[in-house]
Structure formats: C-alpha cells, structure tokens
Design a protein around this motif. Structure first.
Motif, PDB file in Angstrom:
ATOM      1  N   ILE A 281      -2.540  -5.597  -4.537  1.00 20.66           N
ATOM      2  CA  ILE A 281      -2.232  -5.022  -2.669  1.00 20.66           C
ATOM      3  C   ILE A 281      -1.095  -3.701  -2.813  1.00 20.66           C
ATOM      4  CG2 ILE A 281      -1.808  -5.082  -0.604  1.00 20.66           C
ATOM      5  CD1 ILE A 281      -2.377  -8.802  -1.890  1.00 20.66           C
ATOM      6  N   PHE A 282      -2.691  -2.230  -1.997  1.00 22.72           N
ATOM      7  CA  PHE A 282      -1.095  -1.667  -2.144  1.00 22.72           C
ATOM      8  C   PHE A 282      -1.627  -1.475  -0.106  1.00 22.72           C
ATOM      9  CE2 PHE A 282      -5.796  -0.192  -2.074  1.00 22.72           C
ATOM     10  CZ  PHE A 282      -6.597   0.109  -1.095  1.00 22.72           C
ATOM     11  N   LYS A 283      -0.342  -0.439   0.249  1.00 24.24           N
ATOM     12  CA  LYS A 283       0.301  -0.276   1.506  1.00 24.24           C
ATOM     13  C   LYS A 283      -0.165   1.155   1.976  1.00 24.24           C
ATOM     14  CE  LYS A 283       4.468  -2.938   0.464  1.00 24.24           C
ATOM     15  NZ  LYS A 283       6.315  -2.871   0.697  1.00 24.24           N
ATOM     16  N   ASP A 284      -0.376   0.719   3.536  1.00 26.41           N
ATOM     17  CA  ASP A 284      -0.456   2.260   3.938  1.00 26.41           C
ATOM     18  C   ASP A 284       1.173   3.016   4.289  1.00 26.41           C
ATOM     19  OD1 ASP A 284       0.827   1.123   6.179  1.00 26.41           O
ATOM     20  OD2 ASP A 284      -1.161   1.038   6.818  1.00 26.41           O
ATOM     21  N   LYS A 285       0.598   4.349   4.855  1.00 24.40           N
ATOM     22  CA  LYS A 285       1.976   4.976   4.675  1.00 24.40           C
ATOM     23  C   LYS A 285       3.077   5.067   5.989  1.00 24.40           C
ATOM     24  CE  LYS A 285      -0.983   9.300   4.087  1.00 24.40           C
ATOM     25  NZ  LYS A 285      -1.107  11.039   5.375  1.00 24.40           N
ATOM     26  N   VAL A 286       2.744   3.709   6.933  1.00 24.51           N
ATOM     27  CA  VAL A 286       4.068   2.843   7.441  1.00 24.51           C
ATOM     28  C   VAL A 286       4.054   1.784   6.791  1.00 24.51           C
ATOM     29  CG1 VAL A 286       3.113   3.896   9.907  1.00 24.51           C
ATOM     30  CG2 VAL A 286       2.030   1.856   8.440  1.00 24.51           C
ATOM     31  N   ASN A 287       3.995   1.472   5.271  1.00 21.98           N
ATOM     32  CA  ASN A 287       4.344   0.147   4.867  1.00 21.98           C
ATOM     33  C   ASN A 287       3.667  -0.924   4.872  1.00 21.98           C
ATOM     34  OD1 ASN A 287       5.925   0.146   2.330  1.00 21.98           O
ATOM     35  ND2 ASN A 287       7.437  -0.826   3.228  1.00 21.98           N
ATOM     36  N   LYS A 288       2.446  -1.255   5.243  1.00 26.65           N
ATOM     37  CA  LYS A 288       1.878  -1.929   6.178  1.00 26.65           C
ATOM     38  C   LYS A 288       0.604  -2.442   4.885  1.00 26.65           C
ATOM     39  CE  LYS A 288       3.700  -3.069   9.767  1.00 26.65           C
ATOM     40  NZ  LYS A 288       4.573  -4.629   8.967  1.00 26.65           N
ATOM     41  N   PRO A 289       0.377  -3.118   4.832  1.00 22.81           N
ATOM     42  CA  PRO A 289      -0.388  -3.611   3.229  1.00 22.81           C
ATOM     43  C   PRO A 289      -1.845  -3.851   3.643  1.00 22.81           C
ATOM     44  CG  PRO A 289       0.435  -6.259   4.176  1.00 22.81           C
ATOM     45  CD  PRO A 289       0.757  -4.932   4.713  1.00 22.81           C
ATOM     46  N   THR A 290      -3.225  -2.812   3.286  1.00 24.56           N
ATOM     47  CA  THR A 290      -3.872  -1.805   3.573  1.00 24.56           C
ATOM     48  C   THR A 290      -5.294  -2.252   2.218  1.00 24.56           C
ATOM     49  OG1 THR A 290      -4.951  -0.511   4.891  1.00 24.56           O
ATOM     50  CG2 THR A 290      -4.332   0.540   3.201  1.00 24.56           C
ATOM     51  N   GLY A 291      -5.054  -2.539   1.110  1.00 20.70           N
ATOM     52  CA  GLY A 291      -6.277  -2.974   0.855  1.00 20.70           C
ATOM     53  C   GLY A 291      -5.632  -3.622  -0.609  1.00 20.70           C
ATOM     54  N   PHE A 292      -6.679  -3.782  -1.688  1.00 18.04           N
ATOM     55  CA  PHE A 292      -6.320  -4.019  -3.052  1.00 18.04           C
ATOM     56  C   PHE A 292      -5.979  -2.732  -4.146  1.00 18.04           C
ATOM     57  CE2 PHE A 292      -9.823  -6.573  -1.658  1.00 18.04           C
ATOM     58  CZ  PHE A 292      -9.987  -6.893  -2.544  1.00 18.04           C
ATOM     59  N   ALA A 293      -6.591  -2.795  -5.319  1.00 17.01           N
ATOM     60  CA  ALA A 293      -7.335  -2.830  -6.205  1.00 17.01           C
ATOM     61  C   ALA A 293      -7.439  -3.395  -7.222  1.00 17.01           C
ATOM     62  CB  ALA A 293      -6.694  -1.402  -7.348  1.00 17.01           C
ATOM     63  N   LEU A 294      -8.578  -3.838  -7.724  1.00 17.06           N
ATOM     64  CA  LEU A 294      -9.228  -5.126  -8.463  1.00 17.06           C
ATOM     65  C   LEU A 294      -9.517  -4.384  -9.832  1.00 17.06           C
ATOM     66  CD1 LEU A 294      -9.832  -7.899  -8.376  1.00 17.06           C
ATOM     67  CD2 LEU A 294     -12.230  -6.856  -7.628  1.00 17.06           C
ATOM     68  N   GLY A 295      -8.776  -5.403 -11.398  1.00 15.99           N
ATOM     69  CA  GLY A 295      -9.766  -4.752 -11.930  1.00 15.99           C
ATOM     70  C   GLY A 295     -10.274  -6.269 -13.391  1.00 15.99           C
ATOM     71  N   SER A 296     -10.947  -5.840 -14.026  1.00 16.69           N
ATOM     72  CA  SER A 296     -11.855  -6.426 -14.625  1.00 16.69           C
ATOM     73  C   SER A 296     -12.191  -6.433 -15.887  1.00 16.69           C
ATOM     74  CB  SER A 296     -13.316  -6.100 -13.923  1.00 16.69           C
ATOM     75  OG  SER A 296     -14.386  -5.139 -15.234  1.00 16.69           O
ATOM     76  N   ILE A 297     -13.131  -7.279 -16.960  1.00 19.70           N
ATOM     77  CA  ILE A 297     -12.988  -7.123 -18.224  1.00 19.70           C
ATOM     78  C   ILE A 297     -13.891  -5.661 -18.963  1.00 19.70           C
ATOM     79  CG2 ILE A 297     -12.315  -9.065 -19.168  1.00 19.70           C
ATOM     80  CD1 ILE A 297     -15.801  -9.456 -19.189  1.00 19.70           C
ATOM     81  N   GLU A 298     -14.404  -4.691 -17.577  1.00 19.55           N
ATOM     82  CA  GLU A 298     -15.479  -3.724 -17.981  1.00 19.55           C
ATOM     83  C   GLU A 298     -14.742  -2.866 -18.127  1.00 19.55           C
ATOM     84  OE1 GLU A 298     -18.922  -1.428 -17.345  1.00 19.55           O
ATOM     85  OE2 GLU A 298     -17.822  -2.835 -15.106  1.00 19.55           O
ATOM     86  N   GLY A 299     -13.708  -2.034 -18.300  1.00 17.12           N
ATOM     87  CA  GLY A 299     -12.874  -1.228 -18.190  1.00 17.12           C
ATOM     88  C   GLY A 299     -12.922  -0.452 -16.920  1.00 17.12           C
ATOM     89  N   ARG A 300     -12.893  -0.967 -15.651  1.00 17.15           N
ATOM     90  CA  ARG A 300     -13.244  -0.650 -14.237  1.00 17.15           C
ATOM     91  C   ARG A 300     -12.898  -1.040 -13.496  1.00 17.15           C
ATOM     92  NH1 ARG A 300     -18.357   2.224 -12.587  1.00 17.15           N
ATOM     93  NH2 ARG A 300     -19.509   1.307 -14.273  1.00 17.15           N
ATOM     94  N   VAL A 301     -11.738  -0.438 -12.713  1.00 21.55           N
ATOM     95  CA  VAL A 301     -11.238  -0.510 -10.781  1.00 21.55           C
ATOM     96  C   VAL A 301     -11.573  -0.400  -9.494  1.00 21.55           C
ATOM     97  CG1 VAL A 301      -8.628   0.266 -10.060  1.00 21.55           C
ATOM     98  CG2 VAL A 301      -9.365  -0.422 -12.429  1.00 21.55           C
TER      99      VAL A 301
END
Length: 429
Positions: A281-301
């Motif tokens: 999970i990543f945060k926005d500029k006010v330190n609130k969770p706003t989304g996520f990065a998801l990684g796979s076995i196929e070399g992609r995020v």
C-alpha cells in the motif's frame, strides 16, 4: 544511470523448501513460459531436509548509516576481495549469521523503538532478530522457532513484540523483553500473511491463510474476533490503517476498510494477467493510504489508486525484472516480482525479483531511478527501515526454477544498503 521512461498501459481485466510434513510453496515460476498456478502440493517429493553448518559472517564496520568510522576497519572485509564472486556485486553490508534456508520475509522495527532492529523469517522454521548499528555492524540478538517454515512476520506498533506466520498452520507472538513466544492464531492450512492493526478503538493481528480465510485475533484469546471468507487462498497482503489489501490465488483482489471493525470495501478486477506475488500500500501527500502496488510472477507491477480522479490515466502497469531491459525485439526471460516496498519518506518504491536484481522507481514520474547489478541468486524479500535510510534485501533461492536448481550448499544472505539518496525523486526539468 540514465532515466528510463516506463512503458505504461491501461489496466486490463483480465517457494523455497518446506520442512518435513509442511505443504509445498506455490508452484514454480517459469522464466519464459508461465504455468497456470496450481494448488499447493505435498512437499516431500520436492526436496529433502537439509542440515547445514552455520557459516560465520564477517562483521564489517562501515560509515554507512551516519557513523564517521572508517571503511572496512575492525577486521578483514570480504567486499574488497578480487576473487570472482557475484554474491554481493553491489558491495553492500552483509548481515551476520543469516538464516540457513531460503528467506521469506524481512521487517524493520517501528520508529517507537530506539535504534534499528531487523527480523527475518525463513524456511529453516526460524525467525531471527538483529540489532543494526549506525556503523552498519549487525549483532544477532535472539531467535524463535516454529515447527514449519516461517512465511511472514511483522512488529507491534510499540516494538515490543514480533508476530510470525508459519506453514505449521499457526501464528505466534514473540515478546522480545521476555524472549518468550506463544501461539496466538490457528488456521486449517499454512498461514501466509500476518499484520498488526492498531486502530483508535481496537488492536488485533490479521492473518491470511491458504484455508481461504482472513482472521482477526485478540492476542489474549484463542478464538478469532472475526473471520472473513476469501474467494481463494491468500497469497499476499498489506495493511496501512485504515486500509488492508489482500491478493489471492486465481487473481483475486480485495480491499478492506478497518475503521470501527474490519469489513470488505471493494473487490477489484485484477489489472494483471498472471498470478499475484506481492502487494504494498502507498500513501498520499497527507500520509493517508490511497492505493497499492501489485506484483506478479510475469515481471510486471500494477499501480492502482482506490479512488482516482481519472482511473484510465492514473492507474497503470509497467514491466520489470526481465532480461534485455526494454529491448522487446529480442526474446526475453521474464521473472517473478518477489517483493515491493515503498520508501517511508519519498514515496518512491523498490522491487526485487527472481532475476537477482533490485530496482528503484518513481511511480509519480513513471521513471526508473536505479537497477542493481545481478546477484548470483534470486532476491526473495526486501524492506526499508522506519526513516528510509536503510534498504534491506535477502538473497536466497525462491524455487522459481524448480527443485532441480536448488543447491543445498548455496549460502543465503541479507544485505543492507544506504537508501537515503538513491530513492529521492529526481528534479523535474
């Protein structure tokens, strides 16, 4: 290193050796031809139990994390050797006495605890703790055991306890003050993820399992506070209050809200076409969770915002951990993304993969900041310390090429790198 513009596209709809009696990890991750994910199979046929003598690591003092001590003082440094050895091509600090088997997870202590302490869980059924001093020296402090491989670990918010999840179908709470560990959770299958939740009105431990459940535990009670059914086996998860993200087998993806009590917020159609491997999970500029990065076995995020102003523009995927870089005309070897970690200050991110490399990225500028030299084995886990000055990554076999490529004589490593400057976003021209 010159900036490389990430190739973006619109979202599309769409492990290591077990101990005796433990289930096998998710299926081997092919480098070119991706296999369909399979249910965990009995592990006895994959590998035999391996006993190895713990190799003593060289304690090397370096002025890496704020100390003014000289480079390489206090003993012989392996980093300056002229022998052909690519286990540490980035010349980073080696953690003393690493685990004896594949390393599944890394986690640094929270900012509430003075200093820096690092834990690592492994397929040797243990979790170890080191103190990381400012000069880079690592001091082994203690360890605890499960009866099966340790798949995940995390800290309590005050830094007094460590929670571990295991293939033995249990989770434990390790009190660092008393050095005692007790069982706090039970599942019907291996426990793949564990996270501490500190909410204004409650505190609990969240465990995700291959038994297709997400459970929430009061550490004082043997029964869960709540059990939520998952569509499939839990493969990875992350928590940044008040948000949790869980990715499952068959490309399931669910976001939970943790206010008042945990509940399902939204099911998301996966932006990736292949098996989920890691989520952060990543945060926005006010330190609130706003989304996520998801990684796979196929070399992609995939970078996915929960409520973006323009979903088609803001959400995107990018390729990584592939041979030949961005040269798409030549055949490529494609590797799994084994871990994703966001820098706690700059919001940039690190990815590590089965190709034996780590890369640093700026998701906002959609650029690559750095790629490491290639290690001689996969990088299986990574994390940042609380202020982002230290990047830890584990070098160990991840079973991405199956049992025939497993070498019981191959040592595992944990490396520490100064991350203060390399993760800074570049100035816009």
């Amino acid at each position: 290193m010159r900036e490389k513009q990430l190739r973006t596209r619109r979202p599309q709809s769409a492990v290591p050796t077990p101990a005796a009696g433990a289930p096998a990890p998710p299926p081997p991750l092919c480098s070119r031809r991706l296999r369909r994910e399979a249910r965990p199979a009995p592990c006895a046929a994959l590998r035999r139990a391996v006993s190895r003598e713990v190799s003593s690591a060289v304690r090397t003092r370096m002025s890496l994390f704020g100390s003014t001590s000289g480079f390489g003082t206090g003993g012989t440094s392996m980093f300056g050797s002229t022998t052909a050895d690519n286990h540490n091509p980035m010349k980073d600090i080696e953690v003393t006495s690493p685990p004896d088997d594949s390393i599944s997870c890394l986690a640094f202590s929270p900012p509430t605890l003075p200093g820096n302490f690092l834990i690592a869980g492994s397929w040797a059924n243990d979790v170890r703790c080191w103190e990381v001093q400012d000069n880079g020296q690592t001091i082994p402090k203690a360890q605890q055991m499960h009866t099966g491989p340790v798949l995940d670990g995390c800290w309590s918010d005050d830094g007094s306890k460590v929670f571990t999840a295991s293939c033995d179908k249990t989770a434990k709470m390790w009190d660092l003050n008393s050095n005692q560990a007790i069982q706090i959770a039970q599942h019907d299958a291996p426990v793949k993820t564990i996270h501490w939740i500190k909410a204004p009105n409650y505190s609990c431990v969240m465990t995700g399992s291959w038994d297709k459940t997400l459970k929430f535990w009061d550490t004082r009670s043997p029964t869960p506070m709540m059990t939520l059914q998952l569509p499939e086996r839990c493969y990875c998860a992350d928590v940044v209050h008040p948000m949790a993200a869980v990715a499952t087998a068959e490309r399931g993806l669910i976001v939970y809200q943790l206010e008042n009590q945990p509940s399902e917020f939204r099911r998301i159609e996966s932006p990736l076409k292949h098996q989920h491997r890691c989520v952060a999970i990543f945060k926005d500029k006010v330190n609130k969770p706003t989304g996520f990065a998801l990684g796979s076995i196929e070399g992609r995020v995939a970078i996915h915002y929960i409520n973006p102003p323009n979903p088609a523009k803001d959400n995107f995927t990018f390729k990584c951990h592939r041979s030949n870089g961005t040269n798409t005309s030549a055949p490529q070897d494609i590797y799994a993304v084994n871990g994703i970690a966001f820098h706690p200050v700059h919001g940039t991110l690190a990815t590590v993969g089965s190709d034996g490399r780590f890369s640093f990225w700026d998701k906002d500028a959609r650029t690559k900041l750095k790629t490491s030299e290639q290690l001689d084995q996969p990088i299986s886990a990574c994390c940042f310390n609380h202020n982002g000055n230290i990047f830890a990554y584990a070098s160990s076999y991840d079973w991405s090429k199956g049992h025939e490529f497993y070498n019981p004589q191959k040592k595992n490593y944990i490396f520490l790198r100064n991350a203060a400057e390399e993760l800074k976003p570049r100035n816009k021209k």
